[in-house]
Design a protein around this motif. Structure first.
Motif, PDB file in Angstrom:
ATOM      1  N   GLU A 145      42.962  55.764  60.297  1.00  0.00           N
ATOM      2  CA  GLU A 145      44.005  55.351  61.223  1.00  0.00           C
ATOM      3  C   GLU A 145      45.215  54.394  60.815  1.00  0.00           C
ATOM      4  N   PRO A 146      46.454  54.732  60.781  1.00  0.00           N
ATOM      5  CA  PRO A 146      47.757  53.950  60.307  1.00  0.00           C
ATOM      6  C   PRO A 146      47.431  52.709  60.934  1.00  0.00           C
ATOM      7  N   ASN A 147      47.597  51.646  60.015  1.00  0.00           N
ATOM      8  CA  ASN A 147      47.181  50.146  60.170  1.00  0.00           C
ATOM      9  C   ASN A 147      46.171  49.972  60.994  1.00  0.00           C
ATOM     10  N   ALA A 148      45.045  50.674  60.603  1.00  0.00           N
ATOM     11  CA  ALA A 148      43.684  50.002  61.186  1.00  0.00           C
ATOM     12  C   ALA A 148      43.419  49.010  60.303  1.00  0.00           C
ATOM     13  N   TYR A 149      42.682  48.099  60.967  1.00  0.00           N
ATOM     14  CA  TYR A 149      42.131  46.753  59.967  1.00  0.00           C
ATOM     15  C   TYR A 149      41.011  47.198  59.414  1.00  0.00           C
ATOM     16  N   LYS A 150      40.872  46.952  58.102  1.00  0.00           N
ATOM     17  CA  LYS A 150      39.903  47.580  57.021  1.00  0.00           C
ATOM     18  C   LYS A 150      39.809  46.401  56.021  1.00  0.00           C
ATOM     19  N   ALA A 151      38.578  45.929  56.089  1.00  0.00           N
ATOM     20  CA  ALA A 151      38.364  44.698  55.567  1.00  0.00           C
ATOM     21  C   ALA A 151      36.604  44.498  55.043  1.00  0.00           C
ATOM     22  N   ILE A 152      36.888  43.870  53.602  1.00  0.00           N
ATOM     23  CA  ILE A 152      35.405  43.929  53.034  1.00  0.00           C
ATOM     24  C   ILE A 152      35.428  42.066  52.843  1.00  0.00           C
ATOM     25  N   PHE A 153      34.178  41.719  53.279  1.00  0.00           N
ATOM     26  CA  PHE A 153      33.809  40.296  53.191  1.00  0.00           C
ATOM     27  C   PHE A 153      32.706  40.189  52.097  1.00  0.00           C
ATOM     28  N   VAL A 154      32.798  39.782  51.089  1.00  0.00           N
ATOM     29  CA  VAL A 154      31.908  39.543  50.141  1.00  0.00           C
ATOM     30  C   VAL A 154      31.414  38.272  50.016  1.00  0.00           C
ATOM     31  N   ALA A 155      30.251  37.795  50.008  1.00  0.00           N
ATOM     32  CA  ALA A 155      29.830  36.423  50.126  1.00  0.00           C
ATOM     33  C   ALA A 155      28.759  36.066  48.985  1.00  0.00           C
ATOM     34  N   GLY A 156      28.797  35.035  48.309  1.00  0.00           N
ATOM     35  CA  GLY A 156      27.832  34.853  47.196  1.00  0.00           C
ATOM     36  C   GLY A 156      28.089  33.434  46.372  1.00  0.00           C
ATOM     37  N   ASN A 157      27.225  33.090  45.413  1.00  0.00           N
ATOM     38  CA  ASN A 157      27.744  31.797  44.639  1.00  0.00           C
ATOM     39  C   ASN A 157      27.859  32.221  43.236  1.00  0.00           C
ATOM     40  N   GLU A 158      27.452  33.319  42.511  1.00  0.00           N
ATOM     41  CA  GLU A 158      27.438  33.331  41.186  1.00  0.00           C
ATOM     42  C   GLU A 158      28.893  33.676  40.694  1.00  0.00           C
ATOM     43  N   PRO A 159      29.215  33.726  39.465  1.00  0.00           N
ATOM     44  CA  PRO A 159      30.521  34.009  39.089  1.00  0.00           C
ATOM     45  C   PRO A 159      30.816  35.508  39.495  1.00  0.00           C
ATOM     46  N   PHE A 160      32.064  35.725  39.853  1.00  0.00           N
ATOM     47  CA  PHE A 160      32.652  37.055  40.305  1.00  0.00           C
ATOM     48  C   PHE A 160      32.651  38.059  39.234  1.00  0.00           C
ATOM     49  N   THR A 161      32.753  37.445  38.281  1.00  0.00           N
ATOM     50  CA  THR A 161      33.004  38.267  36.903  1.00  0.00           C
ATOM     51  C   THR A 161      31.416  39.102  36.383  1.00  0.00           C
ATOM     52  N   GLN A 162      30.361  38.759  36.915  1.00  0.00           N
ATOM     53  CA  GLN A 162      29.392  39.643  36.462  1.00  0.00           C
ATOM     54  C   GLN A 162      29.209  41.007  36.702  1.00  0.00           C
ATOM     55  N   GLY A 163      28.540  41.845  35.707  1.00  0.00           N
ATOM     56  CA  GLY A 163      28.328  43.199  35.813  1.00  0.00           C
ATOM     57  C   GLY A 163      29.172  44.129  35.190  1.00  0.00           C
ATOM     58  N   THR A 164      29.064  45.402  35.107  1.00  0.00           N
ATOM     59  CA  THR A 164      29.711  46.166  34.129  1.00  0.00           C
ATOM     60  C   THR A 164      30.954  46.752  34.642  1.00  0.00           C
ATOM     61  N   VAL A 165      31.202  46.849  36.080  1.00  0.00           N
ATOM     62  CA  VAL A 165      32.234  47.117  36.840  1.00  0.00           C
ATOM     63  C   VAL A 165      32.956  45.793  37.150  1.00  0.00           C
ATOM     64  N   GLU A 166      34.446  45.872  36.483  1.00  0.00           N
ATOM     65  CA  GLU A 166      35.174  44.651  36.377  1.00  0.00           C
ATOM     66  C   GLU A 166      35.763  44.366  37.911  1.00  0.00           C
ATOM     67  N   TYR A 167      35.716  43.271  38.480  1.00  0.00           N
ATOM     68  CA  TYR A 167      36.303  42.931  39.703  1.00  0.00           C
ATOM     69  C   TYR A 167      37.798  43.450  39.930  1.00  0.00           C
ATOM     70  N   GLN A 168      38.381  42.842  38.773  1.00  0.00           N
ATOM     71  CA  GLN A 168      39.907  43.497  38.956  1.00  0.00           C
ATOM     72  C   GLN A 168      40.015  44.903  39.310  1.00  0.00           C
ATOM     73  N   GLN A 169      39.371  45.728  38.783  1.00  0.00           N
ATOM     74  CA  GLN A 169      39.381  47.262  38.997  1.00  0.00           C
ATOM     75  C   GLN A 169      39.008  47.484  40.254  1.00  0.00           C
ATOM     76  N   SER A 170      38.005  46.999  41.035  1.00  0.00           N
ATOM     77  CA  SER A 170      37.390  47.137  42.089  1.00  0.00           C
ATOM     78  C   SER A 170      38.513  46.480  43.417  1.00  0.00           C
ATOM     79  N   CYS A 171      39.128  45.461  43.130  1.00  0.00           N
ATOM     80  CA  CYS A 171      39.965  44.725  44.000  1.00  0.00           C
ATOM     81  C   CYS A 171      41.445  45.499  44.186  1.00  0.00           C
ATOM     82  N   LYS A 172      41.589  45.877  43.065  1.00  0.00           N
ATOM     83  CA  LYS A 172      42.965  46.651  43.068  1.00  0.00           C
ATOM     84  C   LYS A 172      42.701  48.259  43.724  1.00  0.00           C
TER      85      LYS A 172
END
Length: 401
Positions: free
Chosen positions: A157-184
Protein backbone atom coordinates in the motif's frame (compact mmCIF):
# COMPACT_ATOMS: atom_id res chain seq x y z
CA UNK A 1 0.83 25.24 -48.06
CA UNK A 2 3.80 26.27 -45.90
CA UNK A 3 1.56 28.45 -43.74
CA UNK A 4 -0.92 25.62 -43.19
CA UNK A 5 1.92 23.27 -42.24
CA UNK A 6 3.35 25.83 -39.80
CA UNK A 7 -0.07 26.33 -38.21
CA UNK A 8 -0.44 22.57 -37.87
CA UNK A 9 2.98 22.20 -36.15
CA UNK A 10 2.28 25.05 -33.74
CA UNK A 11 -1.11 23.60 -32.90
CA UNK A 12 0.40 20.18 -32.19
CA UNK A 13 3.07 21.70 -29.96
CA UNK A 14 0.46 23.61 -27.95
CA UNK A 15 -1.68 20.48 -27.54
CA UNK A 16 1.34 18.48 -26.34
CA UNK A 17 2.27 21.19 -23.85
CA UNK A 18 -1.27 21.23 -22.43
CA UNK A 19 -1.30 17.43 -22.17
CA UNK A 20 2.02 17.37 -20.30
CA UNK A 21 0.92 20.11 -17.92
CA UNK A 22 -2.35 18.34 -17.14
CA UNK A 23 -0.57 15.01 -16.66
CA UNK A 24 1.95 16.57 -14.26
CA UNK A 25 -0.84 18.19 -12.28
CA UNK A 26 -2.90 15.00 -11.99
CA UNK A 27 -0.03 12.66 -11.32
CA UNK A 28 0.20 11.36 -7.76
CA UNK A 29 3.70 10.91 -6.37
CA UNK A 30 4.57 7.91 -4.25
CA UNK A 31 7.27 8.83 -1.79
CA UNK A 32 9.84 6.83 0.04
CA UNK A 33 9.50 7.38 3.77
CA UNK A 34 12.42 9.57 4.67
CA UNK A 35 13.61 12.85 5.97
CA UNK A 36 11.96 15.12 3.38
CA UNK A 37 8.59 15.82 4.95
CA UNK A 38 7.56 18.21 2.17
CA UNK A 39 7.26 15.52 -0.52
CA UNK A 40 3.70 14.79 -1.72
CA UNK A 41 2.16 11.61 -0.30
CA UNK A 42 -0.05 9.36 -2.40
CA UNK A 43 -3.26 8.49 -0.51
CA UNK A 44 -3.88 4.91 0.52
CA UNK A 45 -6.18 2.92 -1.74
CA UNK A 46 -7.49 0.29 0.68
CA UNK A 47 -10.50 0.29 2.95
CA UNK A 48 -8.15 0.95 5.87
CA UNK A 49 -4.51 2.13 5.90
CA UNK A 50 -1.76 -0.38 6.68
CA UNK A 51 0.90 -0.66 9.37
CA UNK A 52 3.46 -3.50 9.40
CA UNK A 53 5.94 -3.89 12.24
CA UNK A 54 8.63 -6.55 12.68
CA UNK A 55 10.24 -6.88 16.11
CA UNK A 56 13.66 -8.55 16.02
CA UNK A 57 14.77 -9.54 19.52
CA UNK A 58 18.17 -10.63 20.72
CA UNK A 59 17.54 -13.78 22.79
CA UNK A 60 21.10 -14.39 23.94
CA UNK A 61 21.84 -15.02 27.62
CA UNK A 62 21.94 -11.37 28.70
CA UNK A 63 18.54 -10.49 27.26
CA UNK A 64 16.06 -11.89 29.79
CA UNK A 65 15.11 -8.35 30.77
CA UNK A 66 14.48 -7.37 27.14
CA UNK A 67 12.16 -10.33 26.59
CA UNK A 68 10.29 -9.49 29.79
CA UNK A 69 9.78 -5.93 28.58
CA UNK A 70 8.48 -7.17 25.22
CA UNK A 71 5.96 -9.44 26.91
CA UNK A 72 4.88 -6.76 29.37
CA UNK A 73 4.51 -3.93 26.88
CA UNK A 74 2.97 -5.54 23.79
CA UNK A 75 -0.51 -4.20 24.53
CA UNK A 76 0.84 -0.74 25.37
CA UNK A 77 2.60 -0.66 21.99
CA UNK A 78 -0.53 -1.84 20.19
CA UNK A 79 -2.56 0.87 21.89
CA UNK A 80 -0.23 3.47 20.37
CA UNK A 81 -1.23 2.23 16.93
CA UNK A 82 -4.89 2.29 17.99
CA UNK A 83 -4.71 6.06 18.40
CA UNK A 84 -3.31 6.55 14.87
CA UNK A 85 -5.67 7.65 12.10
CA UNK A 86 -5.32 8.24 8.38
CA UNK A 87 -8.33 9.83 6.67
CA UNK A 88 -10.17 9.11 9.91
CA UNK A 89 -9.46 5.38 9.75
CA UNK A 90 -7.53 3.17 12.19
CA UNK A 91 -4.81 1.14 10.44
CA UNK A 92 -4.80 -2.60 9.96
CA UNK A 93 -1.85 -3.59 12.13
CA UNK A 94 0.27 -6.65 11.44
CA UNK A 95 3.15 -7.67 13.69
CA UNK A 96 5.98 -10.16 13.13
CA UNK A 97 8.53 -11.47 15.64
CA UNK A 98 12.03 -12.81 14.98
CA UNK A 99 14.59 -13.96 17.51
CA UNK A 100 18.32 -13.98 16.89
CA UNK A 101 21.55 -14.65 18.77
CA UNK A 102 20.25 -17.77 20.51
CA UNK A 103 22.71 -20.66 20.17
CA UNK A 104 19.87 -23.14 20.66
CA UNK A 105 18.97 -22.24 17.05
CA UNK A 106 20.80 -23.79 14.06
CA UNK A 107 24.18 -22.21 13.30
CA UNK A 108 23.55 -22.87 9.60
CA UNK A 109 20.64 -20.42 9.76
CA UNK A 110 22.63 -17.76 11.59
CA UNK A 111 21.02 -18.46 14.99
CA UNK A 112 17.87 -16.82 13.63
CA UNK A 113 14.24 -17.91 13.82
CA UNK A 114 11.06 -16.38 12.45
CA UNK A 115 8.81 -16.86 15.46
CA UNK A 116 5.68 -15.54 13.77
CA UNK A 117 5.21 -13.86 10.39
CA UNK A 118 3.27 -10.66 9.81
CA UNK A 119 -0.17 -11.28 11.28
CA UNK A 120 -3.17 -9.35 12.54
CA UNK A 121 -3.77 -12.13 15.10
CA UNK A 122 -2.41 -10.28 18.12
CA UNK A 123 -3.02 -13.23 20.43
CA UNK A 124 -0.64 -15.23 18.25
CA UNK A 125 1.97 -12.48 18.65
CA UNK A 126 1.54 -12.53 22.43
CA UNK A 127 1.82 -16.32 22.41
CA UNK A 128 5.05 -16.06 20.41
CA UNK A 129 6.62 -13.60 22.85
CA UNK A 130 5.73 -15.73 25.86
CA UNK A 131 7.38 -18.71 24.17
CA UNK A 132 10.80 -17.04 23.92
CA UNK A 133 13.74 -18.19 26.04
CA UNK A 134 17.36 -17.01 26.10
CA UNK A 135 20.62 -18.86 25.43
CA UNK A 136 23.99 -18.09 23.84
CA UNK A 137 25.10 -16.43 21.64
CA UNK A 138 26.22 -14.81 18.41
CA UNK A 139 24.09 -11.84 17.36
CA UNK A 140 24.00 -11.18 13.63
CA UNK A 141 22.00 -7.98 13.17
CA UNK A 142 22.70 -7.59 9.46
CA UNK A 143 21.48 -11.09 8.74
CA UNK A 144 18.31 -10.94 10.82
CA UNK A 145 17.31 -7.68 9.11
CA UNK A 146 17.98 -9.29 5.74
CA UNK A 147 15.89 -12.33 6.66
CA UNK A 148 12.98 -10.19 7.82
CA UNK A 149 13.01 -8.33 4.51
CA UNK A 150 13.08 -11.54 2.46
CA UNK A 151 10.65 -13.70 4.40
CA UNK A 152 7.85 -11.29 5.31
CA UNK A 153 5.02 -10.29 2.95
CA UNK A 154 5.38 -6.55 3.49
CA UNK A 155 2.37 -4.43 2.50
CA UNK A 156 2.52 -2.71 -0.90
CA UNK A 157 0.00 0.00 0.00
CA UNK A 158 1.39 3.46 -0.87
CA UNK A 159 2.68 5.16 2.26
CA UNK A 160 1.96 2.17 4.47
CA UNK A 161 3.92 2.36 7.68
CA UNK A 162 6.55 -0.40 7.49
CA UNK A 163 9.19 -0.66 10.17
CA UNK A 164 11.71 -3.02 11.68
CA UNK A 165 12.70 -2.69 15.33
CA UNK A 166 15.90 -4.60 16.07
CA UNK A 167 17.02 -4.75 19.71
CA UNK A 168 20.24 -6.13 21.17
CA UNK A 169 23.49 -5.29 22.91
CA UNK A 170 26.43 -6.68 20.91
CA UNK A 171 28.14 -4.75 18.06
CA UNK A 172 25.88 -4.26 15.05
CA UNK A 173 28.73 -5.41 12.81
CA UNK A 174 28.71 -9.13 13.64
CA UNK A 175 28.03 -11.83 11.05
CA UNK A 176 28.71 -12.41 7.38
CA UNK A 177 25.85 -10.23 6.10
CA UNK A 178 26.96 -6.59 6.34
CA UNK A 179 24.49 -4.34 8.13
CA UNK A 180 25.17 -1.58 5.58
CA UNK A 181 23.82 -3.83 2.85
CA UNK A 182 20.74 -4.88 4.82
CA UNK A 183 19.84 -1.37 5.96
CA UNK A 184 20.16 0.09 2.46
CA UNK A 185 18.08 -2.77 1.09
CA UNK A 186 15.41 -2.02 3.73
CA UNK A 187 14.98 1.64 2.93
CA UNK A 188 14.91 0.88 -0.81
CA UNK A 189 11.90 -1.31 0.00
CA UNK A 190 10.30 1.48 2.05
CA UNK A 191 10.99 -0.28 5.36
CA UNK A 192 12.47 1.82 8.17
CA UNK A 193 15.01 0.17 10.45
CA UNK A 194 14.95 1.37 14.05
CA UNK A 195 17.85 0.18 16.17
CA UNK A 196 17.42 -0.26 19.92
CA UNK A 197 20.71 -0.66 21.72
CA UNK A 198 20.52 -2.23 25.15
CA UNK A 199 23.16 -0.68 27.36
CA UNK A 200 25.49 2.31 27.30
CA UNK A 201 24.64 4.98 24.73
CA UNK A 202 28.21 5.49 23.55
CA UNK A 203 28.67 1.75 23.15
CA UNK A 204 25.67 1.80 20.82
CA UNK A 205 27.28 4.54 18.77
CA UNK A 206 30.69 2.86 18.54
CA UNK A 207 29.01 -0.50 17.91
CA UNK A 208 27.37 1.02 14.78
CA UNK A 209 23.76 0.77 15.99
CA UNK A 210 23.37 4.48 15.33
CA UNK A 211 24.88 4.20 11.86
CA UNK A 212 22.53 1.35 10.97
CA UNK A 213 19.51 3.48 11.87
CA UNK A 214 20.83 6.40 9.86
CA UNK A 215 21.30 4.25 6.75
CA UNK A 216 17.68 3.04 6.91
CA UNK A 217 16.26 6.43 7.99
CA UNK A 218 15.08 5.01 11.31
CA UNK A 219 15.59 6.02 14.92
CA UNK A 220 18.57 5.10 17.06
CA UNK A 221 17.24 4.40 20.54
CA UNK A 222 18.99 3.43 23.73
CA UNK A 223 17.36 1.51 26.59
CA UNK A 224 18.10 -0.26 29.82
CA UNK A 225 16.85 -3.77 29.11
CA UNK A 226 16.83 -4.57 32.82
CA UNK A 227 14.70 -1.60 33.84
CA UNK A 228 11.47 -2.57 35.57
CA UNK A 229 8.29 -1.88 33.63
CA UNK A 230 6.21 0.50 35.72
CA UNK A 231 2.78 -1.01 36.27
CA UNK A 232 0.18 1.38 37.67
CA UNK A 233 -2.85 -0.29 39.19
CA UNK A 234 -6.09 1.68 39.03
CA UNK A 235 -9.49 1.42 40.72
CA UNK A 236 -10.97 0.78 37.26
CA UNK A 237 -9.01 -2.41 36.47
CA UNK A 238 -11.40 -4.76 38.25
CA UNK A 239 -14.36 -3.52 36.21
CA UNK A 240 -12.36 -3.90 32.98
CA UNK A 241 -11.48 -7.48 33.89
CA UNK A 242 -15.15 -8.31 34.46
CA UNK A 243 -16.07 -6.72 31.13
CA UNK A 244 -13.25 -8.63 29.45
CA UNK A 245 -14.79 -11.92 30.60
CA UNK A 246 -18.12 -10.87 29.10
CA UNK A 247 -16.36 -9.80 25.90
CA UNK A 248 -14.76 -13.23 25.52
CA UNK A 249 -18.19 -14.85 25.54
CA UNK A 250 -19.16 -12.95 22.37
CA UNK A 251 -16.53 -14.68 20.23
CA UNK A 252 -17.80 -17.30 17.79
CA UNK A 253 -14.71 -19.08 16.50
CA UNK A 254 -15.14 -21.04 13.29
CA UNK A 255 -13.19 -23.61 11.28
CA UNK A 256 -12.12 -27.13 12.18
CA UNK A 257 -13.06 -28.10 15.72
CA UNK A 258 -9.43 -28.28 16.87
CA UNK A 259 -8.79 -24.81 15.40
CA UNK A 260 -11.83 -23.36 17.19
CA UNK A 261 -10.69 -24.85 20.47
CA UNK A 262 -7.15 -23.53 19.98
CA UNK A 263 -8.33 -19.99 19.22
CA UNK A 264 -10.57 -19.91 22.28
CA UNK A 265 -7.96 -21.33 24.62
CA UNK A 266 -5.22 -19.05 23.29
CA UNK A 267 -7.36 -15.96 23.85
CA UNK A 268 -7.85 -16.98 27.46
CA UNK A 269 -4.19 -17.93 27.85
CA UNK A 270 -3.02 -14.50 26.69
CA UNK A 271 -5.44 -12.91 29.17
CA UNK A 272 -3.75 -15.00 31.86
CA UNK A 273 -0.27 -14.02 30.62
CA UNK A 274 -1.13 -10.32 30.76
CA UNK A 275 -2.42 -10.73 34.31
CA UNK A 276 0.55 -12.85 35.39
CA UNK A 277 3.09 -10.20 34.39
CA UNK A 278 1.36 -7.01 35.47
CA UNK A 279 -1.64 -8.02 37.52
CA UNK A 280 -4.96 -6.25 37.06
CA UNK A 281 -3.27 -3.34 35.28
CA UNK A 282 -1.88 -5.63 32.59
CA UNK A 283 -5.18 -7.36 31.90
CA UNK A 284 -7.03 -4.05 32.05
CA UNK A 285 -4.77 -2.66 29.32
CA UNK A 286 -5.25 -5.77 27.19
CA UNK A 287 -9.03 -5.56 27.63
CA UNK A 288 -8.95 -2.05 26.22
CA UNK A 289 -7.05 -3.22 23.14
CA UNK A 290 -9.52 -6.08 22.66
CA UNK A 291 -12.38 -3.58 22.65
CA UNK A 292 -10.85 -1.60 19.77
CA UNK A 293 -10.51 -1.98 16.02
CA UNK A 294 -6.96 -3.33 16.08
CA UNK A 295 -8.05 -6.51 17.83
CA UNK A 296 -9.85 -7.91 14.81
CA UNK A 297 -10.34 -11.62 14.19
CA UNK A 298 -11.69 -11.60 10.65
CA UNK A 299 -11.32 -15.05 9.17
CA UNK A 300 -11.42 -16.61 12.65
CA UNK A 301 -14.41 -15.15 14.50
CA UNK A 302 -17.91 -15.01 12.97
CA UNK A 303 -18.83 -11.66 14.48
CA UNK A 304 -15.82 -9.85 13.00
CA UNK A 305 -16.07 -11.75 9.71
CA UNK A 306 -19.85 -11.41 9.25
CA UNK A 307 -19.52 -7.64 9.58
CA UNK A 308 -17.71 -7.51 6.22
CA UNK A 309 -18.89 -10.75 4.62
CA UNK A 310 -22.56 -11.63 5.07
CA UNK A 311 -22.06 -14.82 3.01
CA UNK A 312 -19.69 -16.41 5.51
CA UNK A 313 -22.45 -18.46 7.15
CA UNK A 314 -23.46 -19.97 3.82
CA UNK A 315 -19.86 -20.58 2.79
CA UNK A 316 -19.02 -22.73 5.84
CA UNK A 317 -19.87 -26.37 6.38
CA UNK A 318 -22.00 -27.16 9.42
CA UNK A 319 -19.04 -28.82 11.16
CA UNK A 320 -16.99 -25.62 10.80
CA UNK A 321 -19.55 -23.51 12.67
CA UNK A 322 -19.63 -22.98 16.43
CA UNK A 323 -21.60 -25.77 18.07
CA UNK A 324 -24.15 -23.28 19.41
CA UNK A 325 -25.49 -22.57 15.91
CA UNK A 326 -24.88 -25.82 14.03
CA UNK A 327 -28.48 -26.98 14.49
CA UNK A 328 -30.05 -23.63 13.57
CA UNK A 329 -31.42 -22.74 10.13
CA UNK A 330 -29.84 -19.98 8.03
CA UNK A 331 -32.01 -17.21 9.51
CA UNK A 332 -31.46 -18.49 13.03
CA UNK A 333 -27.70 -18.51 12.54
CA UNK A 334 -27.71 -14.96 11.20
CA UNK A 335 -29.88 -13.76 14.09
CA UNK A 336 -27.55 -15.42 16.62
CA UNK A 337 -24.43 -13.80 15.12
CA UNK A 338 -26.12 -10.40 14.92
CA UNK A 339 -27.18 -10.73 18.54
CA UNK A 340 -23.61 -11.45 19.61
CA UNK A 341 -22.42 -8.50 17.54
CA UNK A 342 -24.83 -6.15 19.32
CA UNK A 343 -23.77 -7.58 22.68
CA UNK A 344 -20.10 -7.10 21.84
CA UNK A 345 -20.63 -3.53 20.68
CA UNK A 346 -22.31 -2.63 23.96
CA UNK A 347 -19.50 -4.21 26.00
CA UNK A 348 -16.84 -2.46 23.91
CA UNK A 349 -18.50 0.87 24.56
CA UNK A 350 -18.54 0.16 28.30
CA UNK A 351 -14.85 -0.72 28.18
CA UNK A 352 -14.07 2.49 26.27
CA UNK A 353 -15.93 4.58 28.86
CA UNK A 354 -14.18 2.90 31.81
CA UNK A 355 -10.80 3.01 30.10
CA UNK A 356 -11.05 6.78 29.64
CA UNK A 357 -11.16 7.06 33.43
CA UNK A 358 -8.32 4.54 33.72
CA UNK A 359 -6.13 6.54 31.32
CA UNK A 360 -6.75 9.76 33.23
CA UNK A 361 -5.84 8.05 36.51
CA UNK A 362 -2.61 6.63 35.03
CA UNK A 363 -1.62 9.99 33.54
CA UNK A 364 -2.00 11.61 36.93
CA UNK A 365 0.08 8.92 38.64
CA UNK A 366 2.77 9.12 35.95
CA UNK A 367 3.04 12.86 36.51
CA UNK A 368 3.55 12.26 40.21
CA UNK A 369 6.28 9.71 39.45
CA UNK A 370 7.98 12.05 36.98
CA UNK A 371 7.86 14.96 39.43
CA UNK A 372 9.46 12.80 42.10
CA UNK A 373 12.08 11.44 39.70
CA UNK A 374 10.72 7.94 40.12
CA UNK A 375 9.98 7.02 36.49
CA UNK A 376 12.49 6.40 33.72
CA UNK A 377 11.46 6.29 30.06
CA UNK A 378 14.09 3.76 29.04
CA UNK A 379 12.34 0.48 28.23
CA UNK A 380 11.63 -1.31 24.95
CA UNK A 381 8.01 -0.19 24.89
CA UNK A 382 8.97 3.43 25.50
CA UNK A 383 11.49 3.32 22.64
CA UNK A 384 9.06 1.78 20.16
CA UNK A 385 6.26 4.18 21.06
CA UNK A 386 8.58 7.16 20.60
CA UNK A 387 9.61 5.98 17.15
CA UNK A 388 6.19 5.04 15.79
CA UNK A 389 4.64 8.32 16.91
CA UNK A 390 7.26 10.30 15.01
CA UNK A 391 7.44 8.07 11.95
CA UNK A 392 3.76 7.42 11.37
CA UNK A 393 3.15 11.16 11.19
CA UNK A 394 5.57 11.20 8.25
CA UNK A 395 3.45 8.49 6.63
CA UNK A 396 0.36 10.67 6.79
CA UNK A 397 -1.12 9.48 10.10
CA UNK A 398 -2.49 11.68 12.83
CA UNK A 399 -2.71 10.73 16.49
CA UNK A 400 -5.75 11.21 18.69
CA UNK A 401 -5.08 13.22 21.82
Amino acid sequence: MFQNRTTFVIGMALALAIFVANFATARQVTIKIGKDEDQQKEPFHGVRPAADMAILLDTSNSMDGLIHQAKSQLWTIVQQFATAKKAGKTPVLRVAVFEYGNTSLPASEGYIRQVVGLTDDLDKVSEALFGLTTNGGDEYCGRVIDEALKRLDWNNEPNAYKAIFVAGNEPFTQGTVEYQQSCKKAIEAGVLVNTIHCGDYQAGVSGMWKHGAELAEGEFLNINQDAAVVSIQTPHDKILIELNEKLNRTYLWFGKKEDRMQLESNQQRQDENAYQLQGAAGLGGRANVKAGQLYSNQGRDLVDTYDSNKNVLADLDDAELPEAIQNLDVKGRAAYVEGKAAERKAIQQQIADINAKRVAFIANEQKKLADSGGESKSTLGDAIQTAISKQMKKSGFDFEK
